[in-house]
Design an enzyme around this catalytic site. Structure first.
Site, mmCIF file in Angstrom:
data_model
loop_
_atom_site.group_PDB
_atom_site.id
_atom_site.type_symbol
_atom_site.label_atom_id
_atom_site.label_comp_id
_atom_site.label_asym_id
_atom_site.label_seq_id
_atom_site.Cartn_x
_atom_site.Cartn_y
_atom_site.Cartn_z
ATOM 1 C CB ALA A 1 40.616 48.934 -45.125
ATOM 2 C CG MET B 1 39.425 42.041 -43.663
ATOM 3 S SD MET B 1 38.450 42.502 -45.074
ATOM 4 C CE MET B 1 36.784 42.555 -44.095
ATOM 5 C CD GLU C 1 39.924 38.446 -41.869
ATOM 6 O OE1 GLU C 1 38.866 39.052 -41.157
ATOM 7 O OE2 GLU C 1 39.773 38.330 -43.178
ATOM 8 C CE1 TYR D 1 32.925 43.453 -43.418
ATOM 9 C CE2 TYR D 1 32.805 43.631 -41.090
ATOM 10 C CZ TYR D 1 32.686 42.943 -42.427
ATOM 11 O OH TYR D 1 32.269 41.672 -42.294
ATOM 12 C CG ASP E 1 42.751 38.404 -48.159
ATOM 13 O OD1 ASP E 1 42.364 39.553 -47.496
ATOM 14 O OD2 ASP E 1 42.210 37.434 -47.637
#
Length: 403
Positions: free
Chosen positions: A326, A195, A267, A324, A152
């Site tokens: 990445a 994500m 997300e 998942y 992130d």
């Protein structure tokens, strides 16, 4: 003076840096302090509580460079909060009435650990700070040096977290194939969920990487595979205000004109609104040991799909998640260089008994240093005024403003 002994653990979710960081630490210690013993606790803090560790042998040291080739963690991860005793008891990691911090501290002391390297995000490293503080208050000297891992890129005050560059690049590769689903049926809506719980950096960076990846594509004029099909029509981030009606109208115009629409969504976009909606309907939203909403149970992409599919008159819609794929990738060249610089500093700091988290300190003009634990926290917002993001949104043609 007691001999120094090093321990390594990785914790939290995966990121494309864990295997390389572990390998890098083993290599660096083998170079500058080859006499020090090294152990790795399996599955993060769970391994500390259970006394489950791996002795790093001479053969492992020799072959440590191989770890740069792989994703995942060669020593395993878990999400364990040492200050959440109830959760630790529930999972069988400690007995009823035991203090997990004390159990972990005593394990480290019994194992003779004097240096602990934690590779993880803000939760991992703040837990390490809790552990170091507990040990110091109880007369045990432990140097803890963390490395910042999160796709992130949302750790305060660190400019760039390990693994985030790779996750963006690999997410773009993922969508380069998935985007071809636009040709499977007329009026197709494809939503790429990326994500990013609180921070939109990865979604924005993945969109940028995808546009860069497809920028120089050559096409057969007159056929459907063209720059419009391989483009991006919308990006939605947690930091952005969201106007459903305005965006639906804009995307419908694109759908009517091109026969397809492509959306990149974090997300965490509209997460609070979705959670409130579900709780108002009487649903219990699952949370982890740290109190975070279990994001994989929310399906933000599906929520956007539900809102948009009818409004756009889409004949077909689908949500594809690159997360998942990445986060499990091996580190790319940019991350490998960043990992090496942080590993070198982490080892130097540890040997000089300086605890903290290595990173480029945004409060000190991006200087690479070992940042004090009390300053480490998660949830750093993506700066929408970042110049490269403005270029991405100009390319898309989407107007936006802060939430």
């Amino acid at each position: 003076m007691a001999k120094q002994k090093v321990a390594i653990l990785t914790a939290g979710g995966l990121a494309p840096c864990l295997s390389s960081a572990v390998g890098g630490l083993i290599e660096r210690y083998s170079d500058v302090a080859p006499d020090l013993d090294i152990v790795a606790y399996k599955s993060g803090y769970q391994g500390v509580l259970l006394g489950d560790s791996i002795e790093i042998s001479g053969q492992m040291r020799e072959k440590a460079p191989l770890l740069h080739r792989y994703g995942g963690s060669p020593i395993g991860n878990s999400r364990v909060k040492l200050t959440n005793a109830a959760d630790c008891v529930k999972r069988g990691l400690v007995k009823e009435g035991e203090n997990p911090l004390r159990v972990a501290a005593e394990r480290l002391a019994d194992d003779g650990i004097t240096i602990l390297h934690t590779i993880g995000g803000d939760d991992t490293n703040t837990t390490a700070a809790d552990l170091a503080a507990y040990l110091a208050a109880n007369g045990y000297d432990l140097t803890v040096v963390g490395l910042p891992k999160t796709v992130d890129n949302d750790v305060v005050p660190i400019r760039q977290s390990l693994g985030a560059w790779t996750a963006a690049e690999v997410g773009a590769y993922f969508f380069d194939n998935v985007g071809n689903e636009q040709t499977a049926a007329p009026r197709t809506l494809v939503i790429h969920e990326v994500m990013g719980r609180h921070c939109g950096w990865l979604t924005a960076a993945t969109a940028r990487a995808y546009l860069q990846r497809t920028r120089h594509n050559q096409y057969v004029d007159g056929l459907m595979m063209d720059s419009q099909l391989k483009g991006v029509d919308a990006v939605y981030l947690p930091e952005m205000a969201f106007d459903l009606d305005a965006e639906a109208a804009r995307l419908k115009e694109i759908m009517d004109r091109n026969g397809h629409a492509t959306v990149f969504v974090s997300e965490g976009a509209c997460l609070d609104a979705i959670v409130a909606e579900r709780e108002a309907a009487g649903e219990t939203v699952k949370r982890d040991a740290f109190g975070h909403v279990k994001i994989d149970t929310i399906n933000v992409g599906a929520w956007f799909q539900k809102q948009f599919a009818n409004l756009l008159n889409a004949e077909r819609s689908l949500v594809q998640k690159s997360g998942y794929f990445a986060r499990s990738a091996p580190a790319n060249g940019d991350d490998l260089r960043l990992i090496q610089s942080m590993v070198d500093l982490a080892v130097e700091s540890a040997l000089n008994k300086v605890s903290g988290v290595t990173g480029h300190d945004e409060a000190q003009n991006g200087k690479l240093r070992t940042i004090e634990f009390p300053r480490i926290k998660g949830g750093k917002a993506f700066d929408l005024s970042t110049p490269w993001f403005a270029e991405v949104m100009d390319n898309i043609g989407q107007k936006y403003k802060e939430a």
